[in-house]
Design an enzyme around this catalytic site. Structure first.
Site, PDB file in Angstrom:
ATOM      1  CE  LYS A  36       0.585   1.099 -21.203  1.00 35.06           C
ATOM      2  NZ  LYS A  36       1.410   0.245 -23.057  1.00 35.06           N
ATOM      3  CG  ASN A  93      37.315   8.476  -8.555  1.00 34.89           C
ATOM      4  OD1 ASN A  93      36.362   9.335  -9.207  1.00 34.89           O
ATOM      5  ND2 ASN A  93      37.644   8.282  -7.738  1.00 34.89           N
ATOM      6  NE  ARG A 139      41.068  11.233  -5.909  1.00 36.50           N
ATOM      7  CZ  ARG A 139      41.222  10.566  -5.523  1.00 36.50           C
ATOM      8  NH1 ARG A 139      40.759   9.413  -6.042  1.00 36.50           N
ATOM      9  NH2 ARG A 139      39.379  10.111  -4.917  1.00 36.50           N
ATOM     10  CD  GLN A 162      36.014   4.376  -0.667  1.00 33.11           C
ATOM     11  OE1 GLN A 162      36.006   5.339  -1.553  1.00 33.11           O
ATOM     12  NE2 GLN A 162      36.236   3.301  -1.364  1.00 33.11           N
ATOM     13  CG  PHE A 189      43.181   7.568  -3.003  1.00 35.21           C
ATOM     14  CD1 PHE A 189      42.113   6.975  -2.081  1.00 35.21           C
ATOM     15  CD2 PHE A 189      43.620   6.673  -4.448  1.00 35.21           C
ATOM     16  CE1 PHE A 189      41.694   6.045  -2.578  1.00 35.21           C
ATOM     17  CE2 PHE A 189      42.882   5.782  -4.876  1.00 35.21           C
ATOM     18  CZ  PHE A 189      42.079   5.021  -3.442  1.00 35.21           C
ATOM     19  CG  HIS A 209      38.536   7.050 -12.766  1.00 32.99           C
ATOM     20  ND1 HIS A 209      39.060   7.479 -11.421  1.00 32.99           N
ATOM     21  CD2 HIS A 209      38.578   6.104 -12.999  1.00 32.99           C
ATOM     22  CE1 HIS A 209      38.931   6.223 -11.421  1.00 32.99           C
ATOM     23  NE2 HIS A 209      38.039   6.027 -12.016  1.00 32.99           N
ATOM     24  CB  THR A 243       0.240  -1.569 -19.105  1.00 30.61           C
ATOM     25  OG1 THR A 243       0.175  -1.947 -20.927  1.00 30.61           O
ATOM     26  CG2 THR A 243       0.516  -3.409 -18.605  1.00 30.61           C
ATOM     27  CG  ASP A 244      -4.589   1.183 -23.604  1.00 29.85           C
ATOM     28  OD1 ASP A 244      -3.319   1.905 -24.410  1.00 29.85           O
ATOM     29  OD2 ASP A 244      -5.176   1.777 -23.633  1.00 29.85           O
TER      30      ASP A 244
END
Lengths: 285, 285, 285, 285
Positions: free
Chosen positions: A13, A236, A171, A210, A154, A238, A58-59
Site C-alpha cells: 500500500k 542546477n 554566477r 560537482q 564555471f 539555472h 494492501t488494505d
C-alpha cells in the site's frame, strides 16, 4: 510453446496519509507522515494463478499503519518504519522482505498550545529495508532549495563543436537538494545531517556544482560520525543574467531569469574511506 | 449572415520569472517574483483582421519587466506591479487598462552574506489594476497551511435524507489559507495582515469554519486600519479519526487519516462597515 | 469599536470523484466526473456566531451527489449539475443560489464489453448556476492542445524601447484551449462546439493568436445556433526556432525549443450580435 | 583526519524539450520529445578540486540534442537516444558511459496538412545506456490508464488481526500502466508491445492485480519475440462502491467513489525462460 518466468516482484500500500496528535498539557505535538509499504516473498501463486493465499491485502497494510500509530506511537519516522517492516516479515510466513518508505512533513507551532503552521517545500524522508540481510535504514531530505548570490564560478571545461556557453567567474548557484544518508547501525541525527548540507553549500566557494556536491557529502560525514554514505541529487537551477544592453542598460549581476527547463542534474555518492559499506538495497521499477 | 461581436478581451505575458539581487556589504537581498501582465484597450483590429498595429508584443512586456527591475528596482511587489501597469497605459495609446499580478516566493538568509534557503509552500501575492478608475491594489497570501488539534466543534446543522455525518464536539481543523485584502489607498502592510490571519485562526474557538473565516477577516480589519475588505478561500482539509475498534484499540483523538478529496470549501468576504468600497475589478475567464 | 460586515459568501463540497457504470448487454458505459458544489443564502449566523442551523453539511452534499447518480442517473454533465443545483435550492429554505461545477474525464472503449482506456489531457466542463435569476448553464472544454506547423505570421506590431522580438512570416502556433460557451436556453451540443474550435484553429491562416481566437469563437457561434457567447483563454505555447548557425547548420523551420515560461496569454469573449445576453454569473474569490 | 571517497556519480542536462517538424507535401510530421542526458567517467577532479577539464558542460549537451535533430533527423526515440549516447562516449575521452532518457508525447493529425492535437496522458519512453558493456535499450510506456467494469475478483487472501476488507467477487479494476521492455538486440516495436498490454488487461479474468500483471508481461513476450524482459508498475486505482443504504437506495455495482490515496502498488518483472538476460543497467539516486 514458450514459457515465461516471474522475476523480482513486490506489492504493497502506497501513500497512507497518517497524522498523529500527541496531546500534552504543555502543548500538543503532531506527526504528519505519508507511509508506503512494499513486500516481497513467496508470491508466485498470486501472479500465476490468482491464488491469494499468501497475500496480505494492501488494505490490511494500511490498517496496520494506523493501528501501530496508536499501539506503539511514533518515536521517529525511521523507528516507525522499522517496526512496520519487521512486523510484516515476522508475522507473514510468505513475506521475507519489507520496505517501508516515509515522507515526513514538518509543522511549526504557532502558539504554545494547539495551533501549527505547515512548513512548505522541504520534506524529511526515511526508507527502511528489512530482510534476511537485517535492517537497512536510509534517511534523507528532499526539496531543500538553496541559492548563493555569488561565490560560484564555471570555466575551464571542454569546448567542442557544439559549445556556445561562455565561461563565468561569478554566477548564481541554486539547487533543490535531494539527499539520503546511511549509517552502519542506529539512526543518525537527521537535523545534524541537514544542517551540514546547508552549511557546506553556504561556505564552499564553488568552481563546479560537482565540487559543491562532494563538499556537502563530506560535511555530513564529518559531522555525523555514524554516517558512512551520502547520496546527493542536485538539479542546477539555472539563473541566467538578462541581457539588458538592447535597452541601454547594464546588468551588474542584478537581474536574472529563473529558468524551468532544461536544467543540469548532478548526482553522486560520497563515502567514508576504509569502511566496508553493505550495498544499498534498491527495489527499482 | 449572422455577425459576431468581440466582447471583453485582454492579452499579455504570463509568468515571467524574475530574480533580483541587491548586493550590499552587510549581506545581499534577493527578490523572487513570478510576474504576469494583462492589457486591455482598442484591440479589435488584431482580433478581426490580424492587424497588430496596436499590439505591444508579449515578448516586449517580458523585456519591460526585466528592464524595470534594473531601472527602478523593486521596492515591493505592489509598487513594482503598479509601476509596470502605469507604464503600459501611459506609453501605449491603444492600451487603457493594465493588470499586473505577482507571486512572490519568500527566501530566508542562511548566513549573513550570500546564501539563502527558499521557504516552501506559502506565497505572497499582489494584483494591481490600473485604468480610467485609477489604481486598485489587492495584496494577499496563498498556501498558508494551518491546523488546530482541538478547539473546533461542528454540530447543530441541517439533517436531511442524505445526512450521515455525526456531530462532533472536538475535531481537527485544518486549512490552506488563500486570502486577499484591499485598502482604500496606499499599500497595507502584508506582514501585519498575515500575522492577523494566523493569530485569529489560532485563538478563535470554532463552531464552524465559516466562523473562523469571519474572525480571520475581522482580525485583519482590526489590525490594519487601512484595509477595507478581506477575501478568504478556505478549503476544509478533513482529518478523519480512524476507527481502530476492529483491532481492539480505542482512538482518543490521536490517529487521523488526512484526506485529499473531496474537501469542504468555505469562501467569504469581510468588509469594514460604513465605508464606501469601490467594486473590485475582476477580469475573469 | 469598529464593526465588520459579512460580504458575499459561499460554501460547499469540492471535488467529489464519482464514477458511474451503466451495465448493458451490448457493452457497459462509464461516466467519470469530478463534482464541486457551492451554495449561497442566509448563512450569516454560521459566520457570526457559529450557529449552523441553516448549514447543510458539505458531507451531505457529497452524499447527495452519489445518491442522485443512482436515483436519477446521469444523462449528461449539464443535466446532472442542474438537477443537483435545483435540489439544494428547492429543499433548503436558507439556500437561495447554487453553483455546481463538473469536470468530465473522457474514456474510450477498448473492447465491445467492459474495458476502457482513459483519454488523457482534455477535460469537458459544465457549470450550472441556479438562483432567483433561473438557471444558467456554461459548457466547455479545457486542456485541448493544438498546434500548427505553419500558416501563422506575426508582424506589424508596436515597437518601443523594450522591443527585441523579430517579426516572423512563418512560425509554429500552439495553444492549450480553455473554452466555455453559453446558450440562451437548453444545452448546446458540446461535441459540435469542440469540433468547431478545432476546425477553426486548423483552417484559419493566422496573423495573431487574437485573430485565431476570434475565428474560433465565431465558428462555434456559426455551428451551434443556440450558443450566444463563447469565452476563450489561449496560452501561446511558444516554440522557438533554435539557432544552429554556431554549429555550421541551417535550420529551415525544422528544430524548435518548446518553452515552458513565460508564455503569452490571449483571452477574449465572442458574442452573437443583436441578442440580449444575460450577464454571466460569476462567484470569484 | 578522516578522508572521504567519491562513489558512483553522473551528470548531464535533463529535460531538453525538442520539437522537430518534418515538412512534406502530403502532410507534416512532428516529433515531440523531452530528452535527458547523463554521463559517467573520469570526473573525480571536478568533484574534488573543481577542475572542469574533463567536463562537457550540460549546456553543450543541450546544444548537441538540437543539432543532432537537424543533422541526423529522428528515426525513432530509441535510435535518437542511442546516437546521442554513442556520440558523447566516442568524442569525450573522459566519458565512458552515457544514459539518454526520452519521453515522447504523441500527437494526432487534425487535418491532412499542418494541424495536430496532442494526445494527453500517455507517454512513450525510451532509455539507452551505452558503455563498455555495449548498448542497452529499454522501451516503455507510462500513464496508460485502463479500467474494467467487471471481470475482477479478490478473495482468498490472508486475514489477520488488522484485516477489515471484505472479499469481493465483482469489482472495478483500474490502473495506470507504467511498463518497460527490453530486447536482446535491436528495438522491439513499441506499438505491438503497447497493444499486447492493453489486450491482456482486457481479456484476462482477474483474481488479483498480480495475475493481471503477469498476464500483461507474458502477452508482450508472446507477441514480441525479440523482447526478453518486461517490467510493470501498476497502481491499483481503487474504485469503492458507495454505500447508499442510509438513503434507502441499493447500489448494484453502479455508483463508485474514485479514491486518490492510499493505493495498492503492484510491481513485477516477467522474463522469457531459458534466455540469458544481461542485468539491467540502473543509475539510481
Amino acid at each position: 510453446m514458450p514459457t515465461f518466468e516471474l522475476g523480482p516482484n513486490q506489492y504493497g500500500k502506497a501513500e497512507t496519509r497518517l497524522v498523529r496528535v500527541e496531546r500534552a498539557a504543555g502543548g500538543d505535538r503532531i506527526t504528519d507522515l505519508n507511509v508506503s509499504v512494499a513486500l516481497r516473498g513467496d508470491l508466485a501463486a498470486s501472479h500465476l494463478t490468482g491464488d491469494n493465499a499468501a497475500v496480505l491485502p494492501t488494505d490490511t497494510q494500511k490498517n496496520t499503519v494506523y493501528a501501530f500509530a496508536r499501539e506503539h506511537g511514533i518515536a521517529g519516522a525511521e523507528g516507525f518504519a522499522a517496526r512496520l517492516a519487521e512486523h510484516f516479515v515476522a508475522t507473514q510466513p510468505a513475506i521475507h522482505e519489507a520496505r517501508v518508505s516515509i515522507e515526513e512533513y514538518p509543522w511549526s507551532p504557532v502558539d504554545a498550545a494547539h495551533t501549527f503552521r505547515r512548513d512548505g517545500g522541504e520534506v524529511r524522508t526515511a526508507v527502511v529495508h528489512h530482510g534476511p540481510y537485517g535492517t537497512q535504514t536510509v534517511s534523507g531530505v528532499k526539496g531543500l532549495v538553496l541559492l548563493k548570490t555569488t561565490g560560484s564560478e564555471f570555466h575551464g571545461y571542454v569546448k567542442d563543436r557544439y559549445t556556445t556557453l561562455p565561461e563565468t567567474r561569478d554566477r548564481i548557484l541554486a539547487t533543490s537538494v535531494d539527499a539520503t544518508w546511511r549509517g552502519l547501525e542506529g539512526c543518525p541525527d537527521p537535523a545534524a545531517a541537514r544542517a551540514a548540507l546547508v552549511e557546506a553549500f553556504a561556505d564552499t566557494y564553488s568552481y563546479a556544482l560537482q565540487q559543491t556536491l562532494f563538499a556537502m557529502g563530506s560535511r555530513v560525514l564529518q559531522r555525523c560520525p555514524e554516517v558512512v554514505e551520502v547520496r546527493l541529487s542536485l538539479p542546477n537551477r539555472h539563473h541566467f543574467l538578462v541581457d539588458l544592453a538592447p535597452f541601454g542598460l547594464d546588468n551588474p549581476n542584478e537581474v536574472y531569469h529563473a529558468a524551468d527547463r532544461p536544467y543540469g542534474l548532478i548526482e553522486g555518492v560520497v563515502r567514508r574511506d576504509g569502511v566496508e559499506i553493505p550495498e544499498e538495497v534498491a527495489w527499482t521499477f
